[in-house]
Each structure stands twice: as structure tokens, then as C-alpha cells.
Design an enzyme around this catalytic site. Structure first.
Site, mmCIF file in Angstrom:
data_model
loop_
_atom_site.group_PDB
_atom_site.id
_atom_site.type_symbol
_atom_site.label_atom_id
_atom_site.label_comp_id
_atom_site.label_asym_id
_atom_site.label_seq_id
_atom_site.Cartn_x
_atom_site.Cartn_y
_atom_site.Cartn_z
ATOM 1 N N GLN A 129 0.841 -1.204 0.000
ATOM 2 C CA GLN A 129 0.000 0.000 0.000
ATOM 3 C C GLN A 129 0.874 1.250 0.000
ATOM 4 O O GLN A 129 1.665 1.444 0.926
ATOM 5 C CB GLN A 129 -0.882 -0.027 1.262
ATOM 6 N N SER A 132 1.014 6.528 2.835
ATOM 7 C CA SER A 132 1.745 7.485 3.671
ATOM 8 C C SER A 132 3.041 7.941 3.008
ATOM 9 O O SER A 132 3.666 7.196 2.256
ATOM 10 C CB SER A 132 2.093 6.855 5.021
ATOM 11 N N GLU A 247 -10.113 -1.084 5.155
ATOM 12 C CA GLU A 247 -8.941 -1.303 6.011
ATOM 13 C C GLU A 247 -9.318 -1.232 7.486
ATOM 14 O O GLU A 247 -8.746 -1.925 8.314
ATOM 15 C CB GLU A 247 -7.863 -0.249 5.701
ATOM 16 N N SER A 379 -4.185 6.956 12.743
ATOM 17 C CA SER A 379 -3.958 6.943 14.191
ATOM 18 C C SER A 379 -5.284 7.098 14.939
ATOM 19 O O SER A 379 -6.285 7.556 14.395
ATOM 20 C CB SER A 379 -3.021 8.088 14.571
ATOM 21 N N GLU A 381 -6.066 9.251 17.000
ATOM 22 C CA GLU A 381 -6.488 10.654 17.026
ATOM 23 C C GLU A 381 -7.321 10.983 15.785
ATOM 24 O O GLU A 381 -8.329 11.698 15.866
ATOM 25 C CB GLU A 381 -5.255 11.557 17.115
#
Lengths: 396, 376
Positions: A129, A132, A247, A379, A381
Site C-alpha cells: 500500500q 503514507s 482497512e 492513528s 487521534e
């Protein structure tokens, strides 16, 4: 509401159970385990996935026309239970099955489905993938890897990071910038990139567990055929959101729950066999209180997934609920491994081959690995922002 | 396999929710039990107490699963707590009652006219119902029960007592000679908790429930109380979450709604995740209870313990999100905090159920490895 299974569901379970009994190595989980060496382990897992495919047990809920079994979500739940029960090995092509495959199935062209889905199911093609980047983590939409359409090819330049299994992958799906002059979400495209293309370099990154599952991946004038775009040009963000919904969604959580349940069962056995003073660790009331909580939470990961399946079967949409699914499993699994390390007592710091290590150090390794759970796939958050804004309707 | 409620179950839950929403006095800041009576009558008129009574005894023949969302609504509305006793005893009588007990009691419970209360907890005893000190000797029952809900209003007590061969359930009329009720001083006077003393009370011919297997009747009643309590806890947690979110959306500080701040938003998100997890555990626990599934004990304990922890957490967080207002008497958040505490300690606390989860897990593992041996 009914947790009883239909005759055909029970038949499915027995067929799988019988197959597993013949397919797993003799003494599996008792005297025979996965190879310790990271590369050998990856190859072992790839072999196992190919064995599943040969037996007709790979990509079971995909349509039959692409090599799947057309299994229901309920059968997928049964599949997970049986894999947990037999301590079956994990696969390596998780990204292919859960992300690339599901995204192509949902958003790809017919030609893409015919080209890419069968080799995912057979694990002839492993995927990684490319989302990021060093400067686009939680702020994923700010990716800078450029893709310029020149004739009938995209020319890709840039860097991706945290690319798990890139060293084993034949293909990569990547979020790339095709228009730098529009707001950041609107200039992205979703490309399927052949990892054997000239110009791709992989550099392994060492993780806190000591393993090197993930990598940095560099793209230097990599040519990608124009037909390898999923969705339209500059429509990549929407496609990436579909990928993320899978995901973070219940199928993924259920697959992980299998492993957590296996490790929890192993923990209970280990605590029964670990003497601490005049009693076994399992008889320590403080441990028992936390163990009860872990048993409950790992079971809830499964129940949450089954509840989501029922919502989907009733026609409900996939959406921001995936963030809640991911938040839940990631934190409770971390808690379970914290408990494991606490409960093992003074020998908890001993690793792998040390003769005094418990359960061959597996809980220590899992504990280290678990630190990633609340970071990857978005994340905690970010998941809390999504949950707060899109599920609860709180202001941005 | 299906983990969804059907339309009838949802519709019944919504009906109970709307009905109790009209009884705003139930949730008034002041701690008065007076709102219970009208709410009880309204629930009786709706037929709630007849739902689990078999059709041939004038009821609807429904199960605990059918009522789960309704009980959740009762938790959310701070409905009369004794309704839970009525439902748990109804289930007990349907499963374990003699034909005479069923014929005599169920039609009167169904209309709401006969008020029953579970009397199990005792001072100085373990929470396990099997460990009670109340004793039946000959034909006489003696002992003191505490934390009996709406004790003074009850017409009949379902009393757990030692029979000589183990714990059993006895039905004792409130007006029997030797029965006295003392109102407790406690954290939530709207539950009208009372201490009930049984002083050498003579038992009727039809007092014992489940003579064939008294121990099973005891765990059935206890698990019923625990499973339904988990529904109440989910109802409280869900309502507190909604209250916190609504406040976070509308309360402005530093020029914006406080829900825009991650310190608040993230708390709310965590609460939402916790409430859904508690629902998963609770709905499964209620199903395992209704079906008498092999893992009933563990599933019920998971539900009660987990929903209890979540209710406690969400009540605490909601007060925090409300700042100073949350701590005021007049806003009334304390009502949910108080009610949650009473429910947490009824039918086994979190600590007690956690221990049972481990015991049951080890028992089931043994059964599982025995199964493997048999198969080999």
C-alpha cells in the site's frame, strides 16, 4: 436476533474443519510452529495462503467469477472462528485481500477486476500500500508523490513510507498527486503500480520489534500505464476513502480477532502453567480481574464485527463506523498484551530462545508489535476526529 | 446467524421510549419516588408486564431478546426499577414455576397488579446467590435481605434461601406474619430500596420454585436480573452520551462550540465506541440468556460487568464535559450516576462477574480440550 446457525452454515463449518484438519502440518501449534526467521516466516505464510487457495478457501466471500466462493458474511464469521480454533497461520497478502482486492471490486473497471482479482486470491501476486509519505501521515491528503500523464503513461516520482511487505509485493496501489494546483483533496489519483517497474527502490525500515516488515519505497520516473488508474483522474481521494473503509472495517477486525483470540487462549494456558510463589499466575485475583476484561474485550471485537455484518446485510451503508471498529480493536488488543507482560511476572523481559522465557517470548514480540496498532490505518487521534465529526455530528 | 433486532422488537423499544419520555418527573433532579407509580401504571397499561407471560396465561409469549430494547429504554428514562424484578421473576416462573404457581401468579403479574421483588442480597455475604445465609428450616424461612427494590410496594418476594440441600427460591407474600420492611437510606431513593426481614415466616404449600432443580432456578433468576440490568446500564450510558454530545455541540467557549476542541471531541468519540461495545456484549448476553445457550453464564457476566463499567465511565465523562453545570443538582446528571451505582451492585458487581468470566472460561476450555480428545 439469532446466533444459531442454519444447516447449510453448519455444513460449511464442518467442511472447513475437515479440510483444516488435513491441511495443517502434523502437530501444528503443539510441536510444530512457524519459522522464527522473518523471511522464512513470510514464505511459510505465503505457502499457507496458496494452500488455502488450492483448497478453495481463499477470498471466500468474493464473487465466484473472480475465483471466490461467493460466501456470505456469516460464513466469513464462521471462517474466522475456525481459523482461531485451529490456531491457523496468518497470511502475508492481507493488503491484497483486504484492501487492493476490495477496492478494485468496489471501484475498478471490469478489465481491472479480471486482471487483478484472480492472482490476489491465488496469492500469485502480493500487494503493498503506497499511501503514507514522510510529510503526509495523518494528513494523508497532502501527499506529494507526483504522477504526470504523458501520452498513455503516468510518470511517477516521489517517496512512500511504511510500505509493509513491499519486499514481497508484485503490486502496489498508491495515492499520487496528479494536479498540484487545486485544493489538496481534489488533485489526487489512485494508481496500480507494478513493483518490478524500473525506477522503484525499496529500503527496509527496522521497527521497534526488531523486524523489518515495512519499508521506504522510492519512485524515480516510474512508468505506469494510463489504464492502471482506479476511478477517474483526480478522483483518487474518494477511492482511497473506500480503501480505508475496508482497512478499518469489520472484515479486517474479524481477521485480526482470530489472532488475538489465539494469543489470548495461549496466554490462559501459559498462566495456568506459570508458577508464581505458591500459586499459578492464573490464581492471582488481580490477574484474573484484568484477564476477565481482556476475554470480554476480545470477544466484543468479534461481536462488533458480527453486528456490523448484520447492519450491512440489512442494507446499511459502510461509513464512519469503520473508525469506531478500528479504535476498539486496536486499544483492547494493546491492553491484552500489556496484561500478558504484567501477568508473566519477573520473567516477562526474557525473549525468544532464553530457556527461562515463557511461551518462547511470543507475548513480548506481540507486545512490541502491538504498539503499531493505534498508529497504522489512521492513528487513534484521526479515528476519534472522524467518529466525533461524522458519527456524532460535532463541529470541525 | 443474525445480530439485528427485528421490526417488532425495535418498534416495542421505541414505544416504551416514547411512553416514558412523557414521564419527565422520573428524571427530575429531586430524589422522589413518586413518579414511579404513574410510570408503572402506564407500562402496565401498555402490556409490558404481559410480554413475557405465555399466551395461554394471558400474555404475549415474548423472550428477553424481544424486550432488550424496551429495557434499554427503561434504563435511559430512569423508569421504575422494580419493573426489572417483575420481568426477571416472570421469566423464572415461565421456566421453573409449577402449573399452580404459573396459573396463580402470571396473570396477575401480567396486568401489573401483583408487584414482585427479588430478595437475594444480604449483608456480610458473598455476592454469589448460592452463598446466602437466609435459611429454611422445616417449613419456616428466616433471614434478612437488603437492597430490595421498591420493597414497601411489593406484594410478593422471591427470596433466595438455603434449603438444607443448597440454595433455592421461595415465594413469600409481603403480608405473611413475620415479614417486616424497613426503608433504606441510600444513594438513589427513587429505587425505594428496603431491608426485608423474614422472622420465622411460615411458607405456603406452593412457596418453592423449581423443586426439580432448585439451583438452576436460582442461577436463572440471577442471570435474568443480571442480563436485564445490563440493558438498563446500556440505556443509561447511551443517554448520557447523547446528553454530552448535545452539550458539546451547543456550549460555546473561546468563541466556538466546545465539541470542536479535540479534548472534548475525543472524549465523546471514546464514549461512543464504549457504548457500542457494551451493546454488543449486552445483546449477546441477553440472547444467550433467552436461549439458555451453553455459554450463558459467561455471556451474561460479560454483559453485566462490561455494561456496568461503560455506564460508570460514560456518566463520569458526561459530568466532566458539562463542566461546573455537570456538578449542579439542578441539571440532574447525578440521577444517572446514582441509578447506575445501584444497578452496578445488583445481581453481582463487576468484580464478581469478572471472576465468574474467568471461572467459566477455564471450564469451557476444559470442555473444549475434552472434546478434542474425544475427536482424536
Amino acid at each position: 436476533m439469532d446466533f444459531n446457525y442454519s444447516p447449510s452454515e453448519n455444513e460449511f463449518r464442518m467442511e472447513l474443519r475437515n479440510w483444516l484438519a488435513g491441511a495443517l502440518p502434523q502437530g501444528w501449534g503443539e510441536t510444530v510452529f512457524e519459522p522464527e526467521d522473518e523471511h522464512e516466516r513470510a514464505m511459510f505464510r505465503l505457502d499457507w495462503e496458496r494452500k488455502l487457495y488450492a483448497g478453495g478457501w481463499s477470498g471466500i466471500n468474493w464473487p465466484k467469477e473472480y475465483g471466490g466462493r461467493g460466501a456470505t458474511l456469516i460464513e466469513r464469521g464462521i471462517f474466522a472462528e475456525e481459523m482461531a480454533r485451529t490456531q491457523a497461520p496468518e497470511g502475508i497478502n492481507i493488503i491484497g485481500h483486504n484492501l487492493a482486492g476490495t477496492t478494485i471490486l468496489a471501484c475498478g473497471t471490469e478489465a481491472q477486476k479480471k486482471r487483478f482479482l484472480p492472482p490476489i486470491i491465488s496469492s500469485d501476486e502480493v500487494w503493498c500500500q503506497g499511501f503514507s509519505e514522510p510529510n503526509a501521515g495523518s494528513d494523508l491528503a497532502s501527499v506529494r508523490t507526483r504522477a504526470e500523464l504523458v501520452g498513455d503513461k503516468f510518470i511517477v516520482n516521489g517517496q512512500k513510507i511504511w510500505t509493509s511487505y513491499a519486499q514481497y509485493a508484485q503490486w502496489c496501489f498508491a495515492l499520487v498527486r496528479t494536479d498540484p494546483d487545486v485544493p489538496k483533496h481534489k488533485g489526487l489519483s489512485f494508481l496500480l503500480i507494478d513493483m518490478s517497474s524500473p525506477g522503484i527502490t525499496i529500503r527496509p525500515l527496522r521497527q521497534i520489534s526488531g523486524e523489518s516488515e515495512f519499508n521506504e519505497t522510492f519512485f524515480d520516473n516510474v512508468e505506469v500505464p494510463a489504464e492502471n488508474i482506479v476511478g477517474g483522474i483526480n478522483e483518487g481521494w474518494k477511492i482511497a476513502m473506500t480503501t480505508l473503509a475496508y482497512e478499518r472495517g469489520p472484515e479486517d477486525a474479524l481477521g485480526r480477532q482470530v489472532r488475538f483470540k489465539q494469543e489470548l487462549d495461549k496466554l490462559v494456558t501459559t498462566l495456568c502453567q506459570t508458577m508464581q510463589g505458591s500459586r499459578a499466575a492464573i490464581d492471582n485475583p488481580a490477574i484474573r480481574q484484568r484477564l476477565a476484561r481482556a476475554i470480554t474485550e476480545i470477544e466484543i471485537v468479534r461481536l462488533n464485527a458480527l453486528r456490523s455484518f448484520s447492519v450491512y446485510l440489512d442494507g446499511g451503508d459502510r461509513g464512519a463506523d469503520a473508525s469506531m471498529t478500528k479504535l476498539y480493536w486496536s486499544h483492547v488488543a494493546q491492553n491484552m498484551y500489556e496484561l500478558a507482560m504484567d501477568a508473566l511476572g519477573p520473567v516477562a523481559p526474557l525473549s525468544g530462545n532464553d530457556p527461562s522465557a515463557r511461551a518462547m517470548g511470543r507475548f513480548q514480540l506481540s507486545w512490541l508489535q502491538s504498539k503499531a496498532f493505534t498508529i497504522y490505518s489512521g492513528s487513534s487521534e484521526i479515528q476519534r476526529n472522524i467518529t466525533g465529526e461524522r458519527v456524532l455530528g460535532l463541529p470541525r | 446467524m443474525n445480530f439485528a433486532f427485528n421490526e417488532e422488537q425495535k418498534s416495542l423499544g421505541e414505544t416504551v421510549d416514547r411512553l416514558l419520555e412523557d414521564h419527565a418527573a422520573l428524571r427530575a433532579p429531586d430524589l422522589s419516588a413518586e413518579a414511579n407509580g404513574p410510570a408503572w401504571d402506564a407500562l402496565a397499561e401498555l402490556g409490558l408486564f404481559a410480554m413475557m407471560v405465555p399466551e395461554d396465561q394471558g400474555g404475549a409469549g415474548l423472550t428477553a431478546v424481544d424486550l432488550a430494547l424496551s429495557v434499554e429504554a427503561m434504563g435511559s428514562a430512569l423508569g421504575p426499577i422494580a419493573a426489572l424484578d417483575a420481568l426477571a421473576v416472570t421469566d423464572l416462573l415461565v421456566r421453573h414455576g409449577t402449573p399452580a404457581q404459573q396459573a396463580d401468579l402470571l396473570p396477575r403479574i401480567a396486568t401489573g397488579e401483583l408487584r414482585v421483588a427479588v430478595a437475594v442480597t444480604e449483608q456480610g455475604c458473598d455476592e454469589a446467590p448460592e452463598g446466602v445465609g437466609t435459611t429454611v428450616t422445616g417449613n419456616r424461612l428466616s433471614g434478612t435481605k437488603v437492597l430490595v427494590r421498591e420493597a414497601a410496594a411489593a406484594h410478593l418476594f422471591a427470596v433466595v434461601a438455603q434449603s438444607g440441600t443448597g440454595a433455592a427460591i421461595y415465594l413469600v407474600p409481603a403480608d405473611a406474619a413475620g415479614v417486616t420492611v424497613r426503608a433504606h437510606e441510600d444513594i438513589d431513593p427513587t429505587c425505594a430500596l428496603g431491608e426485608v426481614t423474614f422472622d420465622n415466616v411460615e411458607l405456603g404449600a406452593e412457596a418453592l420454585v423449581g423443586a426439580a432443580n432448585p439451583a438452576r432456578a436460582v442461577t436463572r433468576l440471577f442471570d435474568g436480573g443480571a442480563a436485564l440490568s445490563a440493558c438498563l446500564q446500556v440505556g443509561i450510558a447511551a443517554r448520557m452520551l447523547a446528553t454530552a454530545v448535545e452539550y458539546a455541540r451547543t456550549r460555546v467557549q473561546f468563541g466556538q462550540a466546545i465539541g470542536a476542541f479535540q479534548a472534548i471531541k475525543h472524549r465523546c468519540a471514546d464514549m461512543a465506541v464504549a457504548v457500542e461495545a457494551a451493546r454488543s456484549a449486552t445483546y449477546y448476553g441477553v440472547w444467550a440468556f433467552a436461549e439458555d445457550a451453553p455459554d450463558r453464564a459467561r455471556a451474561v457476566s460479560m454483559a453485566k460487568a462490561y455494561a456496568g463499567e461503560v455506564a460508570k465511565h460514560v456518566c463520569n465523562e458526561t459530568i466532566q464535559v458539562h463542566g461546573g453545570m455537570g456538578f449542579t443538582w439542578e441539571l440532574g446528571l447525578h440521577r444517572y450516576l446514582r441509578r447506575a451505582k445501584v444497578i452496578e451492585h445488583a445481581f453481582g458487581s463487576t468484580l464478581w462477574h469478572n471472576e465468574r468470566i474467568v471461572v467459566e472460561t477455564l471450564r469451557m476450555d476444559e470442555a473444549c480440550s475434552g472434546d478434542k480428545l474425544a475427536a482424536a
